[in-house]
Design a protein around this motif. Structure first.
Motif, PDB file in Angstrom:
ATOM      1  N   HIS A 104     -43.349  20.932  -1.395  1.00 41.23           N
ATOM      2  CA  HIS A 104     -44.049  21.589  -2.495  1.00 41.23           C
ATOM      3  C   HIS A 104     -43.659  23.060  -2.575  1.00 41.23           C
ATOM      4  O   HIS A 104     -43.726  23.785  -1.577  1.00 41.23           O
ATOM      5  CB  HIS A 104     -45.564  21.467  -2.301  1.00 41.23           C
ATOM      6  N   ASN A 105     -43.271  23.511  -3.758  1.00 43.68           N
ATOM      7  CA  ASN A 105     -42.915  24.911  -3.971  1.00 43.68           C
ATOM      8  C   ASN A 105     -44.193  25.731  -4.147  1.00 43.68           C
ATOM      9  O   ASN A 105     -44.752  25.810  -5.243  1.00 43.68           O
ATOM     10  CB  ASN A 105     -42.018  25.049  -5.202  1.00 43.68           C
ATOM     11  N   GLU A 106     -44.639  26.365  -3.061  1.00 41.13           N
ATOM     12  CA  GLU A 106     -45.868  27.164  -3.139  1.00 41.13           C
ATOM     13  C   GLU A 106     -45.610  28.567  -3.677  1.00 41.13           C
ATOM     14  O   GLU A 106     -46.544  29.346  -3.871  1.00 41.13           O
ATOM     15  CB  GLU A 106     -46.555  27.251  -1.780  1.00 41.13           C
ATOM     16  N   GLY A 107     -44.353  28.889  -3.943  1.00 39.15           N
ATOM     17  CA  GLY A 107     -44.035  30.196  -4.516  1.00 39.15           C
ATOM     18  C   GLY A 107     -44.632  30.384  -5.902  1.00 39.15           C
ATOM     19  O   GLY A 107     -44.722  31.509  -6.380  1.00 39.15           O
ATOM     20  N   ILE A 108     -45.045  29.276  -6.546  1.00 38.66           N
ATOM     21  CA  ILE A 108     -45.644  29.383  -7.867  1.00 38.66           C
ATOM     22  C   ILE A 108     -47.130  29.727  -7.796  1.00 38.66           C
ATOM     23  O   ILE A 108     -47.775  29.944  -8.823  1.00 38.66           O
ATOM     24  CB  ILE A 108     -45.470  28.066  -8.654  1.00 38.66           C
ATOM     25  N   ILE A 131     -34.193  34.302   0.370  1.00 37.42           N
ATOM     26  CA  ILE A 131     -35.554  33.834   0.117  1.00 37.42           C
ATOM     27  C   ILE A 131     -36.106  34.558  -1.112  1.00 37.42           C
ATOM     28  O   ILE A 131     -36.033  35.778  -1.217  1.00 37.42           O
ATOM     29  CB  ILE A 131     -36.471  34.121   1.323  1.00 37.42           C
ATOM     30  N   THR A 132     -36.632  33.802  -2.048  1.00 38.77           N
ATOM     31  CA  THR A 132     -37.286  34.401  -3.212  1.00 38.77           C
ATOM     32  C   THR A 132     -38.722  33.902  -3.290  1.00 38.77           C
ATOM     33  O   THR A 132     -39.022  32.781  -2.881  1.00 38.77           O
ATOM     34  CB  THR A 132     -36.563  34.044  -4.520  1.00 38.77           C
ATOM     35  N   SER A 133     -39.597  34.734  -3.815  1.00 34.40           N
ATOM     36  CA  SER A 133     -41.001  34.361  -3.930  1.00 34.40           C
ATOM     37  C   SER A 133     -41.218  33.212  -4.910  1.00 34.40           C
ATOM     38  O   SER A 133     -42.184  32.463  -4.796  1.00 34.40           O
ATOM     39  CB  SER A 133     -41.833  35.569  -4.361  1.00 34.40           C
ATOM     40  N   GLN A 134     -40.324  33.053  -5.869  1.00 32.20           N
ATOM     41  CA  GLN A 134     -40.491  31.998  -6.870  1.00 32.20           C
ATOM     42  C   GLN A 134     -40.071  30.631  -6.336  1.00 32.20           C
ATOM     43  O   GLN A 134     -40.479  29.602  -6.857  1.00 32.20           O
ATOM     44  CB  GLN A 134     -39.674  32.316  -8.129  1.00 32.20           C
ATOM     45  N   ASN A 135     -39.242  30.616  -5.326  1.00 35.85           N
ATOM     46  CA  ASN A 135     -38.741  29.363  -4.767  1.00 35.85           C
ATOM     47  C   ASN A 135     -38.927  29.372  -3.259  1.00 35.85           C
ATOM     48  O   ASN A 135     -38.010  29.667  -2.494  1.00 35.85           O
ATOM     49  CB  ASN A 135     -37.256  29.166  -5.122  1.00 35.85           C
ATOM     50  N   TYR A 136     -40.134  29.041  -2.846  1.00 35.18           N
ATOM     51  CA  TYR A 136     -40.479  29.043  -1.428  1.00 35.18           C
ATOM     52  C   TYR A 136     -41.417  27.868  -1.184  1.00 35.18           C
ATOM     53  O   TYR A 136     -42.482  27.782  -1.792  1.00 35.18           O
ATOM     54  CB  TYR A 136     -41.164  30.358  -1.052  1.00 35.18           C
ATOM     55  N   PHE A 137     -41.014  26.945  -0.322  1.00 34.50           N
ATOM     56  CA  PHE A 137     -41.801  25.727  -0.155  1.00 34.50           C
ATOM     57  C   PHE A 137     -42.673  25.758   1.093  1.00 34.50           C
ATOM     58  O   PHE A 137     -42.384  26.457   2.063  1.00 34.50           O
ATOM     59  CB  PHE A 137     -40.902  24.479  -0.156  1.00 34.50           C
ATOM     60  N   ASN A 138     -43.728  24.988   1.035  1.00 35.74           N
ATOM     61  CA  ASN A 138     -44.635  24.797   2.159  1.00 35.74           C
ATOM     62  C   ASN A 138     -44.168  23.578   2.948  1.00 35.74           C
ATOM     63  O   ASN A 138     -43.832  22.542   2.371  1.00 35.74           O
ATOM     64  CB  ASN A 138     -46.057  24.587   1.640  1.00 35.74           C
TER      65      ASN A 138
END
Length: 272
Positions: A104-108, A131-138
């Motif tokens: 899951h992309n939690e960056g959203i 690493i970008t804040s928009q595309n960061y998964f849990n």
């Protein structure tokens, strides 16, 4: 094709009687093996890895047990032991193409801080644009295939671990995000209904509550809520504010709250 639902649960985890039962039932429904590892000895070759979150080795162990599973199984559904799986959860192996790594992309989510802390860690070490804040998964729920074995390579884990890639509050998650991003591994973004990390009141202090844009209220609710009787079969249906297939109840909740919430979700989503 051989598949497994896999988790690790170390130490005193009173809520596991609910979460592990739900995971085991899920594995049976989808025709996969199930394994909950409750004891694991880490090889001394990993001793020099710099681990954040108080040096807790459970985050490293997570990578190592997945590594071992990929030697035997074609596909792995990883669930943290804090994940409770609803009785109507579809087979993730039918949803996720086998060549893709899924999480899951939690960056959203505006209220989650893990992406920001991870981004800061790498930027302080002059690692830019990975690493970008928009595309960061849990990493609480993942679908992994044998094709992803190189991500869990011992030498890579050791090299990056000793170089400080695990040195924040989200050790293995930091590492995995780095590997997926740096090597452009094919990624499948699971919706939040497969990794729901919080439940909420419909309104709080006169304001409408939204899961994605909760901001500071999320933490305040996590501190205030003790009784989760407001949850029921209607408002936890997928499509509702608190609806999900898989709930991932993190340490954002205090121990008593976490136990009570997991118990309530089990009563509604699993036991019937």
């Amino acid at each position: 094709m051989s598949n497994i639902v896999l988790t690790v649960s170390l130490g005193d985890r009173p809520f596991k009687k609910f979460t592990i039962d739900s995971q085991q039932k899920y594995a049976k429904r989808i025709g996969a093996d199930f394994k909950c590892i409750e004891d694991f000895k880490v090889d001394p070759k990993y001793n020099n890895i710099q681990l954040g979150r108080g040096g807790n080795t459970s985050y490293l162990i997570k990578l190592l047990v997945i590594q071992e599973a990929l030697e035997k199984y074609d596909r792995v559904i990883w669930l943290d032991d804090t994940c409770i799986v609803s009785s109507n959860t579809p087979n993730l192996l039918d949803i996720v193409p086998s060549e893709l790594f899924a999480a899951h992309n939690e960056g959203i989510l505006e209220w989650v801080m893990a992406d920001k802390q991870t981004k800061d860690l790498y930027e302080k070490n002059n690692i830019q644009n990975i690493i970008t804040s928009q595309n960061y998964f849990n990493s609480g729920v993942m679908v992994i295939s044998k094709a992803h074995k190189p991500i869990f390579n011992s030498e890579t884990i050791i090299d990056l671990g000793e170089a400080g890639h695990f040195k924040n509050a989200y050790p293995e998650q930091t590492y995995l995000n780095y590997m997926i991003s740096k090597y452009r591994v094919g990624f499948f973004a699971l919706p939040s209904i497969f990794n729901r990390m919080a439940v909420n009141l419909e309104e709080f202090e006169g304001e409408r509550v939204n899961y994605e844009t909760f901001t500071p209220m999320q933490t305040r609710l996590a501190e205030l809520l003790e009784n989760f009787n407001f949850l029921n079969k209607v408002n936890t249906k997928v499509g509702k504010l608190n609806g999900a297939y898989i709930y991932h109840i993190t340490s954002m909740y205090k121990p008593k709250q976490r136990f009570n919430l997991i118990k309530r979700l089990y009563e509604i989503k699993v036991s019937d």
